[in-house]
Design a protein around this motif. Sequence first.
Motif, PDB file in Angstrom:
ATOM      1  N   LYS A  67     -12.772 166.442  21.675  1.00 14.20           N
ATOM      2  CA  LYS A  67     -13.839 165.935  20.832  1.00 14.20           C
ATOM      3  C   LYS A  67     -13.247 164.921  19.864  1.00 14.20           C
ATOM      4  O   LYS A  67     -12.361 165.258  19.078  1.00 14.20           O
ATOM      5  N   ASP A  68     -13.748 163.696  19.939  1.00 15.68           N
ATOM      6  CA  ASP A  68     -13.320 162.633  19.024  1.00 15.68           C
ATOM      7  C   ASP A  68     -11.808 162.462  19.006  1.00 15.68           C
ATOM      8  O   ASP A  68     -11.165 162.486  17.949  1.00 15.68           O
ATOM      9  N   THR A  69     -11.221 162.326  20.185  1.00 18.72           N
ATOM     10  CA  THR A  69      -9.780 162.093  20.389  1.00 18.72           C
ATOM     11  C   THR A  69      -8.910 163.258  19.955  1.00 18.72           C
ATOM     12  O   THR A  69      -7.701 163.141  19.884  1.00 18.72           O
ATOM     13  N   LEU A  70      -9.520 164.408  19.649  1.00 20.63           N
ATOM     14  CA  LEU A  70      -8.776 165.586  19.239  1.00 20.63           C
ATOM     15  C   LEU A  70      -8.953 166.662  20.300  1.00 20.63           C
ATOM     16  O   LEU A  70     -10.070 166.924  20.748  1.00 20.63           O
ATOM     17  N   TYR A  71      -7.850 167.281  20.713  1.00 21.47           N
ATOM     18  CA  TYR A  71      -7.892 168.347  21.713  1.00 21.47           C
ATOM     19  C   TYR A  71      -7.754 169.697  21.016  1.00 21.47           C
ATOM     20  O   TYR A  71      -6.902 169.870  20.134  1.00 21.47           O
ATOM     21  N   ARG A  72      -8.583 170.633  21.451  1.00 15.67           N
ATOM     22  CA  ARG A  72      -8.543 171.987  20.892  1.00 15.67           C
ATOM     23  C   ARG A  72      -8.091 172.965  21.968  1.00 15.67           C
ATOM     24  O   ARG A  72      -8.731 173.073  23.012  1.00 15.67           O
ATOM     25  N   LEU A  73      -6.990 173.667  21.678  1.00 17.56           N
ATOM     26  CA  LEU A  73      -6.463 174.659  22.614  1.00 17.56           C
ATOM     27  C   LEU A  73      -7.165 175.990  22.378  1.00 17.56           C
ATOM     28  O   LEU A  73      -7.144 176.525  21.265  1.00 17.56           O
ATOM     29  N   GLN A  74      -7.785 176.512  23.435  1.00 12.33           N
ATOM     30  CA  GLN A  74      -8.537 177.762  23.337  1.00 12.33           C
ATOM     31  C   GLN A  74      -8.113 178.708  24.452  1.00 12.33           C
ATOM     32  O   GLN A  74      -8.033 178.305  25.615  1.00 12.33           O
ATOM     33  N   LEU A  75      -7.863 179.961  24.092  1.00 11.53           N
ATOM     34  CA  LEU A  75      -7.513 181.006  25.055  1.00 11.53           C
ATOM     35  C   LEU A  75      -8.748 181.811  25.394  1.00 11.53           C
ATOM     36  O   LEU A  75      -9.560 182.119  24.524  1.00 11.53           O
ATOM     37  N   GLY A  76      -8.873 182.223  26.663  1.00 13.94           N
ATOM     38  CA  GLY A  76     -10.007 183.034  27.069  1.00 13.94           C
ATOM     39  C   GLY A  76     -10.420 182.697  28.488  1.00 13.94           C
ATOM     40  O   GLY A  76      -9.677 182.048  29.222  1.00 13.94           O
ATOM     41  N   PRO A  77     -11.626 183.123  28.893  1.00 16.54           N
ATOM     42  CA  PRO A  77     -12.613 183.834  28.059  1.00 16.54           C
ATOM     43  C   PRO A  77     -12.367 185.336  27.995  1.00 16.54           C
ATOM     44  O   PRO A  77     -11.736 185.908  28.878  1.00 16.54           O
ATOM     45  N   HIS A 131     -19.395 185.006  26.042  1.00 19.82           N
ATOM     46  CA  HIS A 131     -17.959 184.845  26.272  1.00 19.82           C
ATOM     47  C   HIS A 131     -17.323 184.450  24.953  1.00 19.82           C
ATOM     48  O   HIS A 131     -17.928 183.767  24.124  1.00 19.82           O
ATOM     49  N   TYR A 132     -16.054 184.843  24.755  1.00 19.76           N
ATOM     50  CA  TYR A 132     -15.332 184.529  23.525  1.00 19.76           C
ATOM     51  C   TYR A 132     -14.011 183.839  23.869  1.00 19.76           C
ATOM     52  O   TYR A 132     -13.277 184.280  24.755  1.00 19.76           O
ATOM     53  N   PHE A 133     -13.754 182.739  23.167  1.00 17.48           N
ATOM     54  CA  PHE A 133     -12.489 182.035  23.279  1.00 17.48           C
ATOM     55  C   PHE A 133     -11.802 182.049  21.918  1.00 17.48           C
ATOM     56  O   PHE A 133     -12.468 182.011  20.881  1.00 17.48           O
ATOM     57  N   ILE A 134     -10.492 182.115  21.940  1.00 12.21           N
ATOM     58  CA  ILE A 134      -9.718 182.070  20.693  1.00 12.21           C
ATOM     59  C   ILE A 134      -9.214 180.653  20.493  1.00 12.21           C
ATOM     60  O   ILE A 134      -8.390 180.154  21.263  1.00 12.21           O
ATOM     61  N   GLN A 135      -9.770 179.976  19.474  1.00 10.57           N
ATOM     62  CA  GLN A 135      -9.296 178.636  19.107  1.00 10.57           C
ATOM     63  C   GLN A 135      -7.941 178.792  18.415  1.00 10.57           C
ATOM     64  O   GLN A 135      -7.825 179.451  17.384  1.00 10.57           O
ATOM     65  N   VAL A 136      -6.910 178.197  19.009  1.00  9.95           N
ATOM     66  CA  VAL A 136      -5.547 178.382  18.508  1.00  9.95           C
ATOM     67  C   VAL A 136      -5.129 177.246  17.589  1.00  9.95           C
ATOM     68  O   VAL A 136      -4.722 177.450  16.451  1.00  9.95           O
ATOM     69  N   ARG A 159      -2.081 165.857  23.903  1.00 11.43           N
ATOM     70  CA  ARG A 159      -2.573 166.676  25.010  1.00 11.43           C
ATOM     71  C   ARG A 159      -1.439 167.385  25.758  1.00 11.43           C
ATOM     72  O   ARG A 159      -1.550 168.575  26.105  1.00 11.43           O
ATOM     73  N   GLU A 160      -0.350 166.678  25.989  1.00 11.62           N
ATOM     74  CA  GLU A 160       0.758 167.265  26.741  1.00 11.62           C
ATOM     75  C   GLU A 160       1.358 168.454  25.996  1.00 11.62           C
ATOM     76  O   GLU A 160       1.677 169.480  26.603  1.00 11.62           O
ATOM     77  N   ARG A 161       1.517 168.304  24.681  1.00 10.26           N
ATOM     78  CA  ARG A 161       2.087 169.411  23.902  1.00 10.26           C
ATOM     79  C   ARG A 161       1.177 170.627  23.961  1.00 10.26           C
ATOM     80  O   ARG A 161       1.639 171.759  24.107  1.00 10.26           O
ATOM     81  N   LEU A 162      -0.143 170.401  23.858  1.00 11.25           N
ATOM     82  CA  LEU A 162      -1.071 171.521  23.901  1.00 11.25           C
ATOM     83  C   LEU A 162      -1.107 172.170  25.281  1.00 11.25           C
ATOM     84  O   LEU A 162      -1.262 173.390  25.396  1.00 11.25           O
ATOM     85  N   ASN A 163      -0.934 171.371  26.336  1.00 15.99           N
ATOM     86  CA  ASN A 163      -0.875 171.951  27.679  1.00 15.99           C
ATOM     87  C   ASN A 163       0.333 172.866  27.831  1.00 15.99           C
ATOM     88  O   ASN A 163       0.238 173.955  28.416  1.00 15.99           O
ATOM     89  N   ARG A 164       1.460 172.421  27.305  1.00  9.39           N
ATOM     90  CA  ARG A 164       2.667 173.256  27.377  1.00  9.39           C
ATOM     91  C   ARG A 164       2.473 174.542  26.592  1.00  9.39           C
ATOM     92  O   ARG A 164       2.820 175.640  27.060  1.00  9.39           O
ATOM     93  N   LEU A 165       1.915 174.412  25.368  1.00  4.10           N
ATOM     94  CA  LEU A 165       1.688 175.591  24.542  1.00  4.10           C
ATOM     95  C   LEU A 165       0.659 176.507  25.197  1.00  4.10           C
ATOM     96  O   LEU A 165       0.799 177.739  25.159  1.00  4.10           O
ATOM     97  N   GLY A 166      -0.365 175.921  25.814  1.00  2.00           N
ATOM     98  CA  GLY A 166      -1.380 176.726  26.471  1.00  2.00           C
ATOM     99  C   GLY A 166      -0.807 177.577  27.586  1.00  2.00           C
ATOM    100  O   GLY A 166      -1.130 178.765  27.712  1.00  2.00           O
ATOM    101  N   LYS A 167       0.044 176.988  28.408  1.00  2.00           N
ATOM    102  CA  LYS A 167       0.672 177.744  29.497  1.00  2.00           C
ATOM    103  C   LYS A 167       1.537 178.885  28.949  1.00  2.00           C
ATOM    104  O   LYS A 167       1.543 180.002  29.480  1.00  2.00           O
ATOM    105  N   GLU A 168       2.256 178.591  27.885  1.00  2.00           N
ATOM    106  CA  GLU A 168       3.120 179.604  27.274  1.00  2.00           C
ATOM    107  C   GLU A 168       2.300 180.776  26.718  1.00  2.00           C
ATOM    108  O   GLU A 168       2.616 181.954  26.962  1.00  2.00           O
ATOM    109  N   LEU A 169       1.218 180.460  25.978  1.00  2.00           N
ATOM    110  CA  LEU A 169       0.415 181.520  25.375  1.00  2.00           C
ATOM    111  C   LEU A 169      -0.410 182.267  26.421  1.00  2.00           C
ATOM    112  O   LEU A 169      -0.626 183.481  26.296  1.00  2.00           O
ATOM    113  N   ALA A 170      -0.871 181.567  27.447  1.00  2.00           N
ATOM    114  CA  ALA A 170      -1.632 182.226  28.502  1.00  2.00           C
ATOM    115  C   ALA A 170      -0.782 183.280  29.206  1.00  2.00           C
ATOM    116  O   ALA A 170      -1.256 184.381  29.524  1.00  2.00           O
TER     117      ALA A 170
END
Length: 278
Positions: free
Chosen positions: A238-248, A204-209, A215-226
């Motif tokens: 990971k280590d208090t950092l959230y990574r927004l990824q699209l996929g799979p 499976h492949y995910f696109i790290q954006v 977290r809230e900002r990334l959730n909003r952006l995730g919904k928009e890009l999805a």
Amino acid sequence: MRMPSIKSCWPLLALTLILGGCSSSPEPGSSTKTSTKGDRYHQKHDAYPDSAPDVSQVPDAIPRYEPYSRGGNKPYTVMGKSYNVLASAANFRESGLASWYGTKFHGYHTSNGEVYDMYSMTAAHKTLPLPSFVRVRNLDNKKEVIVRVNDRGPFHEGRIIDLSYAAAYRLGMLNTGTARVEIETIYIPSPENEAYTSSQDPNHYFIQVVASKDRERLNRLGKELAAKYQLGYRLQEKDTLYRLQLGPLGHEGIASKMLQQMRQQGYPSGYLVTEPKS
């Protein structure tokens, strides 16, 4: 500001190699310097640049597909130790010490024939194919950069990567000279290499954006890009950092084309994350 400890390239002072950058000398009859400094070892020791420009805003290298160079990708030997270059940069991770190199090699050819620019986001590695793209994370301060590997080194015991002055600055390691890091390749396959169908591809492949602590900002952006790209999304913490990824996505070629499209539309630091299908 204290000067860094002895650099990884110094032991090569007396060697004549066919490698480049921090570990080589010019081939017979060639001119590898672009400055008027004279011999590449005009300095006894490596150093900080005088009156250095502000490199705090130098952007990360942008991962993209590049064919491997003709130069710098053959087996080689340094100080009696032989190295075999990896056939591919895919799925490579490593932890250890990072060092950096500066004015001593600025303006001279790297191992793949390019000119070393200490103000760009580049690096040297002993076995990764040239060029490769690598995310480097300082384990002590959590800072990250993405660099393009175009040189060989470091050849100092225990060190896994030699960074440009700009990359070292952004990782906050200039004063110490070295830093504990994790490195991970960002592998971009050839867009033309679509040998597998979706059912045959084992991954499976995910696109790290983008990554953020918000977290809230990334959730909003995730919904928009999805909605825009008709894909699902997830947040990886990971280590208090959230990574927004699209996929799979189930096909490497399709994922690569989607990645290129997203880079052109405002997300130039995006890269692929590969996971085995369960």
